[in-house]
Design a protein around this motif. Structure first.
Motif, short mmCIF file in Angstrom:
data_model
loop_
_atom_site.label_atom_id
_atom_site.label_comp_id
_atom_site.label_asym_id
_atom_site.label_seq_id
_atom_site.Cartn_x
_atom_site.Cartn_y
_atom_site.Cartn_z
N LEU A 149 64.86 4.10 15.54
CA LEU A 149 65.39 2.74 15.42
C LEU A 149 65.64 2.39 13.96
O LEU A 149 64.86 2.73 13.08
CB LEU A 149 64.40 1.73 16.01
N LYS A 150 66.72 1.66 13.72
CA LYS A 150 67.05 1.23 12.36
C LYS A 150 66.44 -0.14 12.12
O LYS A 150 67.11 -1.18 12.16
CB LYS A 150 68.56 1.21 12.17
N ILE A 151 65.15 -0.15 11.88
CA ILE A 151 64.41 -1.38 11.61
C ILE A 151 63.60 -1.17 10.34
O ILE A 151 62.97 -0.13 10.16
CB ILE A 151 63.46 -1.73 12.78
N TYR A 152 63.63 -2.16 9.46
CA TYR A 152 62.92 -2.04 8.18
C TYR A 152 61.58 -2.75 8.25
O TYR A 152 61.45 -3.83 8.84
CB TYR A 152 63.76 -2.64 7.05
N PHE A 153 60.60 -2.14 7.62
CA PHE A 153 59.24 -2.68 7.56
C PHE A 153 58.79 -2.67 6.11
O PHE A 153 59.06 -1.74 5.36
CB PHE A 153 58.28 -1.83 8.39
N THR A 154 58.07 -3.72 5.72
CA THR A 154 57.58 -3.84 4.35
C THR A 154 56.06 -3.89 4.36
O THR A 154 55.47 -4.69 5.09
CB THR A 154 58.12 -5.11 3.68
N ASP A 155 55.45 -3.04 3.56
CA ASP A 155 53.99 -2.99 3.46
C ASP A 155 53.48 -4.34 2.96
O ASP A 155 53.91 -4.82 1.91
CB ASP A 155 53.60 -1.88 2.49
N VAL A 156 52.55 -4.96 3.69
CA VAL A 156 52.10 -6.31 3.31
C VAL A 156 51.26 -6.31 2.04
O VAL A 156 51.04 -7.37 1.45
CB VAL A 156 51.29 -6.97 4.46
N LEU A 157 50.80 -5.15 1.61
CA LEU A 157 50.05 -5.07 0.35
C LEU A 157 50.95 -4.81 -0.84
O LEU A 157 50.50 -4.78 -1.97
CB LEU A 157 48.98 -3.96 0.44
N ASN A 158 52.23 -4.61 -0.57
CA ASN A 158 53.20 -4.37 -1.64
C ASN A 158 54.52 -5.00 -1.26
O ASN A 158 55.54 -4.34 -1.21
CB ASN A 158 53.35 -2.87 -1.90
N ASP A 159 54.48 -6.30 -0.98
CA ASP A 159 55.64 -7.02 -0.47
C ASP A 159 56.27 -7.82 -1.60
O ASP A 159 55.75 -8.85 -2.02
CB ASP A 159 55.18 -7.96 0.66
N ARG A 160 57.38 -7.34 -2.10
CA ARG A 160 58.04 -7.99 -3.23
C ARG A 160 59.25 -8.81 -2.75
O ARG A 160 59.90 -8.44 -1.82
CB ARG A 160 58.51 -6.95 -4.24
#
Length: 211
Positions: A200-211
């Motif tokens: 799947l083409k879905i983006y996820f951002t690490d909550v400990l490194n969310d800029r």
């Protein structure tokens, strides 16, 4: 290993429980490929799609692609997501109680839509699981009497956000919306990995490194 008589066998170290990682689902990056669409019967549906459960009318989606490009697997649509059929299958397989779905009628400006079904989707689980003392956030109470959120707690994040969650409050949930920032959908690595495995083409951002 030989154990001398009278001596106790050394204890094996206890298995260390796996610590889950958490991610923010990023619908704007996921759907930011230049593919445009519109909700044709917007006026007949709840304002902003704040609620999609039990809709009286089926959402009608008009795809307006440049060339023959198809939409991605997840794109933002106000308080909902527009998702592909294969995204729905993954979401339901990992956390069937975390979502609500509404089927869409899809058409294109020229010709007939011959692609797979599309759905509106919302994360329905809301958890107050943020570890406020260990997270980077600004906590306040809304004092604007003109707003529906007057008197409620809110979280604001400036620059880089670092979110730490209490797993005892999350339990076996794989996705949820934050209680005091309900535009932020959080998932764990089980759901993220299932989406990646399915291509799947879905983006996820690490909550400990969310800029």
């Amino acid at each position: 290993m030989t154990v001398s008589p009278g001596k106790k066998r050394p204890r094996r170290p206890e298995a260390v429980a796996r610590k889950r990682k958490f991610y923010r689902v990023d619908p704007y990056r996921s759907g930011g490929d230049g593919f445009s669409f519109e909700l044709e019967n917007e006026k007949e549906l709840p304002s902003g799609l704040e609620r999609i459960s039990g809709l009286a009318e089926t959402p009608r989606i008009l795809f307006s692609p440049s060339a023959a490009r198809r939409p991605r697997d997840l794109a933002p649509l106000w308080y909902a997501w527009l998702i592909s059929d294969r995204t729905k299958a993954v979401f339901e397989s990992v956390d069937p109680n975390g979502f609500v779905f509404a089927p869409c009628t899809v058409r294109v400006r020229k010709g007939t839509w011959d692609g797979p079904p599309y759905w509106l989707c919302q994360v329905v689980r809301v958890l107050d699981a943020l570890d406020e003392g260990r997270s980077r956030s600004n906590i306040g109470i809304d004092d604007d009497r003109r707003k529906l959120t007057f008197g409620r707690k809110y979280h604001e994040f400036f620059g880089r956000r670092e979110l730490v969650f209490r797993e005892d409050l999350i339990g076996d949930a794989h996705i949820f919306r934050m209680a005091h920032d309900d535009s932020c959908e959080i998932c764990d690595d089980d759901l993220k990995n299932a989406c990646k495995s399915a291509g799947l083409k879905i983006y996820f951002t690490d909550v400990l490194n969310d800029r």
